[in-house]
Write an enzyme that holds these catalytic residues in place. Structure first.
Site, PDB file in Angstrom:
ATOM      1  N   GLY A   1     -10.746 -19.159 -33.239  1.00 16.64           N
ATOM      2  CA  GLY A   1     -11.044 -19.005 -34.674  1.00 16.64           C
ATOM      3  C   GLY A   1     -11.871 -17.769 -34.911  1.00 16.64           C
ATOM      4  O   GLY A   1     -11.994 -16.913 -34.029  1.00 16.64           O
ATOM      5  N   ASN A   2     -12.428 -17.649 -36.096  1.00 20.13           N
ATOM      6  CA  ASN A   2     -13.324 -16.521 -36.370  1.00 20.13           C
ATOM      7  C   ASN A   2     -14.398 -16.968 -37.361  1.00 20.13           C
ATOM      8  O   ASN A   2     -14.401 -18.114 -37.801  1.00 20.13           O
ATOM      9  CB  ASN A   2     -12.535 -15.313 -36.895  1.00 20.13           C
ATOM     10  CG  ASN A   2     -11.775 -15.639 -38.164  1.00 20.13           C
ATOM     11  OD1 ASN A   2     -12.375 -15.925 -39.191  1.00 20.13           O
ATOM     12  ND2 ASN A   2     -10.448 -15.617 -38.100  1.00 20.13           N
ATOM     13  N   HIS A   3     -15.316 -16.053 -37.680  1.00 22.08           N
ATOM     14  CA  HIS A   3     -16.503 -16.430 -38.463  1.00 22.08           C
ATOM     15  C   HIS A   3     -16.289 -16.397 -39.973  1.00 22.08           C
ATOM     16  O   HIS A   3     -17.253 -16.467 -40.728  1.00 22.08           O
ATOM     17  CB  HIS A   3     -17.672 -15.505 -38.118  1.00 22.08           C
ATOM     18  CG  HIS A   3     -18.175 -15.699 -36.724  1.00 22.08           C
ATOM     19  ND1 HIS A   3     -18.693 -16.885 -36.286  1.00 22.08           N
ATOM     20  CD2 HIS A   3     -18.202 -14.859 -35.657  1.00 22.08           C
ATOM     21  CE1 HIS A   3     -19.043 -16.780 -35.026  1.00 22.08           C
ATOM     22  NE2 HIS A   3     -18.737 -15.555 -34.611  1.00 22.08           N
ATOM     23  N   SER A   4     -15.070 -16.254 -40.453  1.00 20.03           N
ATOM     24  CA  SER A   4     -14.866 -16.174 -41.900  1.00 20.03           C
ATOM     25  C   SER A   4     -15.427 -17.430 -42.587  1.00 20.03           C
ATOM     26  O   SER A   4     -15.153 -18.552 -42.159  1.00 20.03           O
ATOM     27  CB  SER A   4     -13.380 -16.033 -42.213  1.00 20.03           C
ATOM     28  OG  SER A   4     -13.176 -16.199 -43.594  1.00 20.03           O
TER      29      SER A   4
ATOM     30  N   ALA B   1      -8.881 -14.625 -43.287  1.00 18.83           N
ATOM     31  CA  ALA B   1      -8.978 -13.910 -42.004  1.00 18.83           C
ATOM     32  C   ALA B   1      -8.074 -14.664 -41.026  1.00 18.83           C
ATOM     33  O   ALA B   1      -8.522 -15.544 -40.285  1.00 18.83           O
ATOM     34  CB  ALA B   1     -10.420 -13.906 -41.526  1.00 18.83           C
TER      35      ALA B   1
END
Ligand code: CTP
Length: 397
Positions: free
Chosen positions: A207-210, A275
């Site tokens: 995943g990512n930090h969005s 994102a």
């Protein structure tokens, strides 16, 4: 706004002192302004100032005890092209949400045939109070448009959300209301937001930090303008409810593409703020992966490009807006994306700016469009950035 009739309601909060300037801006833009004040607001700004600047008598009471003259709230309501209430206090908002009419301003609101725009202003704890949030939702449900409060220094000395939006922005919002009312009413916007989670096994993902804050702020800004929104979001901590909002939760890029493809044909604009993970694991392990070897290699495959899909599967009236987050050669890379994905507009944010990016509440953007237009904006709250983006989109030819 030439000749537009703005009925300006002033309620009793400290931000009322800024209304003198708002009246001047509205008048300079060519609007006719008549003001109604609640009795409490005259402690914050003199009716003489309001009358002088608006070049009209100010209505405060149902009837003038000295002259016996009665003010007809129905006539005032019929006169208005829009009822703009600034500042709108928690008290007046609560009364409006519940149909109370113990002053002339509230009675006029109940008699109104046209739209009301409110500009809330209060202390930060009041702005976060569940009762205030409930009342605002009720008003939005009733069709009232909201210019959200901004963050900053408050009269109490505290700092946070609750400051009335600046007069220039309120005037701009009102002007856009007239524009959008003519050209963009009942339009539907599809917005993607947040990250995507690409499963590795039943308990792990890439995943990512969005945070989703930008996409949600865009949705709020569109809803405040009376537009319909389909918001398709990856996993985020945010909540939103509105009668004109269809909120779809997804996890992966594949799920996001499916939701977009099921809704896109009904939409006039697509704003792709998610994102999306560029790659996903080729295989999802059915059982939790155990640690055995010293190294573990995951094979990744490319995810579908949702923005590109929407751009390639649109009719000529549908507008597509993408985002680019760049760390180097920002403008050049963003322009490449604009061309390659055949977008109408791209919103560029660079991680070079302090206070911009995934988890922050602020953002600094540049908008590039397919006509070689370039619009640069200062570092602002994501809510204010969302307003800038929507206003720019409104002007797409
Ligand atoms: N986007 C999308 N689907 C993807 C990837 C990106 O819809 N699978 C959208 C994003 O929502 C954003 C824009 O495309 O609007 C970002 O473009 P992209 O080329 O994917 O940016 P990066 O992932 O940063 O690309 P690169 O690594 O090539 O710079």
């Amino acid at each position: 706004m030439q000749g537009k009739r703005i009925l300006l309601g002033i309620t009793g909060g400290i931000a009322a002192y800024k209304i003198a300037y708002l009246i001047r801006i509205l008048k300079k833009k060519g609007a006719e302004v008549k003001c109604i004040m609640t009795p409490a607001s005259s402690d914050f700004i003199s009716p003489l100032v309001v009358a002088t600047l608006s070049q009209n008598p100010v209505a405060i009471e149902f009837w003038d005890k000295k002259t016996g003259v009665w003010t007809n709230h129905v006539e005032l309501a019929l006169w208005a092209d829009v009822f703009l209430i600034a500042p709108a206090t928690a008290n007046s908002i609560a009364k409006m949400a519940n149909g109370l009419c113990d002053n002339l301003l509230l009675a006029t609101y109940l008699s109104l045939k046209t739209k009301t725009i409110i500009c809330p202003a209060m202390d930060l704890d009041m702005y976060q109070h569940p009762s205030f949030k409930r009342n605002i939702q009720t008003l939005i449900h009733d069709g009232v448009l909201v210019v959200p409060a901004t963050s900053g220094e408050l009269a109490s000395g505290l700092e946070g959300e609750g400051r009335m939006e600046e007069p220039e922005m309120i005037a701009q919002f009102t002007e856009n209301y007239f524009l959008s009312d003519l050209t963009k009413s009942n339009q539907t916007v599809l917005i993607t937001a947040g990250p995507t989670y690409e499963a590795i096994d039943p308990v792990r993902f890439i995943g990512n930090h969005s945070s989703g804050k930008m996409g949600f702020a865009l949705a709020e800004s569109c809803l405040n303008r009376g537009m319909y929104v389909v918001l398709i979001t990856g996993p985020v901590q945010l909540q939103m409810a509105h009668p004109n909002l269809t909120l779809i939760h997804v996890n992966s890029a594949d799920e996001m593409l499916k939701a977009v493809s099921e809704n896109w044909s009904e939409c006039h604009f697509g704003i792709f703020a998610a994102a999306v993970a560029d790659y996903r694991p080729k295989e999802i392990a059915i059982q939790k992966i155990k640690k055995k070897e010293e190294n573990l290699t995951l094979e990744l495959v490319k995810n579908p490009d949702i923005l590109k899909w929407a751009s390639e599967n649109r009719n000529s009236a549908q507008k597509v807006i993408g985002f680019a987050l760049e760390t180097n050669n920002a403008e050049e890379n963003a322009l490449l994306k604009l061309t390659n994905k055949k977008l109408d507009m791209i919103v560029l944010n660079t991680l070079e700016n302090d206070g911009a990016g995934f988890q922050s509440d602020t953002n600094k953007i540049t908008i590039l469009d397919k006509e070689n237009g370039k619009f640069e904006f200062n570092l602002k709250s994501k809510k204010a950035v969302a307003q800038d983006i929507i206003e720019t989109i409104m002007n797409i030819k």
